[in-house]
Design an enzyme around this catalytic site. Structure first.
Site, PDB file in Angstrom:
ATOM      1  N   GLU A  93      75.791 -15.878  70.454  1.00 32.62           N
ATOM      2  CA  GLU A  93      76.641 -15.136  69.523  1.00 32.62           C
ATOM      3  C   GLU A  93      78.072 -15.564  69.787  1.00 32.62           C
ATOM      4  O   GLU A  93      78.543 -15.474  70.936  1.00 32.62           O
ATOM      5  CB  GLU A  93      76.459 -13.631  69.677  1.00 32.62           C
ATOM      6  CG  GLU A  93      75.087 -13.134  69.230  1.00 32.62           C
ATOM      7  CD  GLU A  93      74.744 -13.485  67.791  1.00 32.62           C
ATOM      8  OE1 GLU A  93      75.669 -13.666  66.984  1.00 32.62           O
ATOM      9  OE2 GLU A  93      73.540 -13.588  67.479  1.00 32.62           O
ATOM     10  N   CYS A 129      85.096 -10.243  68.153  1.00 36.10           N
ATOM     11  CA  CYS A 129      84.516 -11.291  67.318  1.00 36.10           C
ATOM     12  C   CYS A 129      84.253 -10.786  65.909  1.00 36.10           C
ATOM     13  O   CYS A 129      84.141 -11.575  64.977  1.00 36.10           O
ATOM     14  CB  CYS A 129      83.243 -11.839  67.943  1.00 36.10           C
ATOM     15  SG  CYS A 129      81.984 -10.590  68.291  1.00 36.10           S
ATOM     16  N   GLU A 156      89.621 -18.763  63.979  1.00 40.16           N
ATOM     17  CA  GLU A 156      89.632 -17.477  64.670  1.00 40.16           C
ATOM     18  C   GLU A 156      90.887 -17.370  65.532  1.00 40.16           C
ATOM     19  O   GLU A 156      91.159 -18.221  66.365  1.00 40.16           O
ATOM     20  CB  GLU A 156      88.383 -17.334  65.544  1.00 40.16           C
ATOM     21  CG  GLU A 156      88.259 -15.969  66.179  1.00 40.16           C
ATOM     22  CD  GLU A 156      86.955 -15.800  66.941  1.00 40.16           C
ATOM     23  OE1 GLU A 156      86.342 -14.714  66.861  1.00 40.16           O
ATOM     24  OE2 GLU A 156      86.550 -16.764  67.624  1.00 40.16           O
ATOM     25  N   LYS A 168      76.505 -14.111  84.755  1.00 37.19           N
ATOM     26  CA  LYS A 168      77.879 -14.521  85.052  1.00 37.19           C
ATOM     27  C   LYS A 168      78.808 -13.755  84.116  1.00 37.19           C
ATOM     28  O   LYS A 168      78.930 -14.075  82.942  1.00 37.19           O
ATOM     29  CB  LYS A 168      78.077 -16.027  84.834  1.00 37.19           C
ATOM     30  CG  LYS A 168      79.432 -16.517  85.369  1.00 37.19           C
ATOM     31  CD  LYS A 168      79.924 -17.778  84.697  1.00 37.19           C
ATOM     32  CE  LYS A 168      80.782 -17.470  83.498  1.00 37.19           C
ATOM     33  NZ  LYS A 168      82.076 -16.804  83.828  1.00 37.19           N
TER      34      LYS A 168
END
Length: 479
Positions: free
Chosen positions: A250, A284, A380, A175
């Site tokens: 991750e 990231c 973040e 996906k």
């Protein structure tokens, strides 16, 4: 004219049974529709998983060199189409041409790398303590791998999941992220052309709440590899592990670059600028915290502001210094963090404003006078926003670097060899760099984080990427 794309299931391009679609648009020109995709649901996902399950035995027993030949040919086909892939990536995700071309090349290299590695898979031979005994291990594929991938590296991350999974003999249901799925479709087309059998890879587009959940929870899926936010990743982990699936996550990062008093400040500013503002901060591994010794703090702030203000913006096809955010919601999130930082008392040195032009553009922002307990230093942002934090010495710098929930990537800029080695030993991060930006990865070494950045189960890339998709069997052959 927008492309009308379909799911890829059991070797055929098919519509979703829902009949519904969604559109991708150009982040630099949001009125321009790039493509339409099926808005799939659990039933569509079920069909894809069934196709992968049915193809699993034949593909798992295909000789490694033949699997490798298909992967290598796929890499060559992608190389022939590099410019088209780069343009599609720019138009859906917003990267600059140079950034997108580099990412496409990485995907090409990944397929060639694992194409070569496939011939070496099999197992190891050990010496038995008994006579007349052969003692060896035999590596086997897990079966069906469910892959859930993000929008920020829409071809590289899928490639570094797809290629080792196929090399190891697994079949796949993937996906891709709904904001930029087109390059995954192109990889599936290249694999088909290279001779991949029907059902070995299946691509289903749609929301994570339906397609992603169906993949994570299906009993025929043997392994799930996810890259994305920590919140979603933890939910995927809980669903997938209920029936004992192997899971690899991750997730987010809050990555520091520690600038010591021995560092060359101009070099440090170059390194931090590239890590913080490259790919519009949408990585990231982006450097979102510069932790700077107080003796060089003011000089560093001046230098990093100079670099931030020099960045030009534009459509990625024109290859400017910075492209747009991928979507309006991502832009709004960055602007919200700018407001939060100012409310908390940080000093906005430059940037942080939405540009008065078409598209989701924002000026790169630099904040000074940041305390490590501020949200800007802990959460973040996923945008070009840098928090510059002063510290009195190296020990405090490492302490601040580690004082977050994440542990993905970290770097140090120093001319002191002892400090460099201490940083490697003491920082809590899965990727550690000396005198280099936090972003950027080699494809043949492991990648993964610590703490909330990762499930800390299996690493991706290199030999570690293959380890996740295989299970070993030990054989005692007595004669």
């Amino acid at each position: 004219m927008p492309d009308d794309r379909l799911n890829y299931v059991n070797g055929e391009w098919t519509e979703s049974h829902t009949g519904e679609t969604f559109e991708t648009t150009d982040p630099a020109s949001p009125e321009e529709v790039v493509a339409t995709y099926p808005q799939s649901d659990a039933e569509d996902t079920e069909q894809a998983i069934e196709a992968a399950d049915a193809a699993s035995d034949d593909w798992g027993t295909t000789p490694g060199p033949e699997r490798g030949r298909i992967l290598t040919e796929t890499g060559s086909l992608l190389a022939q189409r590099k410019d088209d892939l780069t343009e599609l990536l720019v138009r859906e995700e917003g990267k600059t041409w140079s950034e997108a071309a580099g990412e496409v090349q990485r995907a090409i290299d990944i397929f060639h790398y694992y194409g070569a590695k496939a011939s070496d898979l099999g197992g190891t031979v050990k010496s038995s303590s008994a006579r007349n005994t052969n003692l060896y291990t035999k590596n086997e594929p897990l079966g069906v791998a469910g892959l859930i991938t993000p929008w920020n590296y829409p071809i590289a991350i899928p490639a570094w999941k797809i290629a080792p999974a196929l090399a190891a003999g697994n079949t796949i249901v993937i996906k891709p992220a709904t904001l930029a799925p087109g390059v995954v479709h192109e990889m599936a087309s290249a694999l088909e052309e290279a001779g991949l059998p029907d059902g070995v890879i299946n691509v289903v587009t749609g929301p994570g709440s339906t397609v992603g959940d169906a993949i994570a929870g299906h009993s025929a899926v043997d392994a799930v590899s996810f890259t994305g936010s920590t919140q979603v990743g933890n939910a995927v982990y809980d669903t997938a592990t209920e029936d004992g699936k192997r899971v690899q996550l991750e997730m987010g990062g809050k990555n520091p670059t520690l600038v010591t008093d021995s560092a060359d400040v101009e070099e440090a500013a170059d390194i931090v600028s590239a890590g913080a503002f490259g790919v519009t901060g949408q990585a990231c591994t982006a450097a979102s915290r510069a932790i700077v010794h107080e003796d060089v703090y003011d000089e560093f702030v001046e230098a990093i502001v100079e670099r931030a203000e020099a960045i030009d913006h534009g459509h990625g096809l024109d290859d400017p210094g910075m492209g747009p955010h991928v979507s309006e919601s991502e832009l709004e999130s960055t602007l919200e963090y700018v407001d939060i930082a100012e409310d908390e008392g940080a000093t906005l040195e430059c940037g942080g404003n939405e540009l008065d032009r078409e598209g989701y553009f924002v000026e790169p922002a630099v904040f000074s006078d940041v305390d490590n307990d501020m949200r800007l230093a802990q959460e973040e942002v996923f945008g070009p926003v840098l928090a510059v934090i002063p510290v009195s010495d190296f020990d405090e710098g490492v302490e601040v670097a580690n004082d977050v929930d994440f542990g993905l990537s970290a770097s140090v800029v120093t001319d002191d060899h002892t400090e460099a080695n201490r940083f490697v030993e003491e920082v809590e991060a899965g990727v550690v760099k000396i005198n280099e930006k936090t972003t950027g990865l080699e494809l043949h070494v492991p990648f993964g984080g610590m703490k909330d950045s990762s499930s800390e189960t299996y690493r991706e890339q290199g030999d570690a990427g293959l380890d996740f998709y295989q299970i070993s069997k030990t054989v005692y052959d007595n004669y």
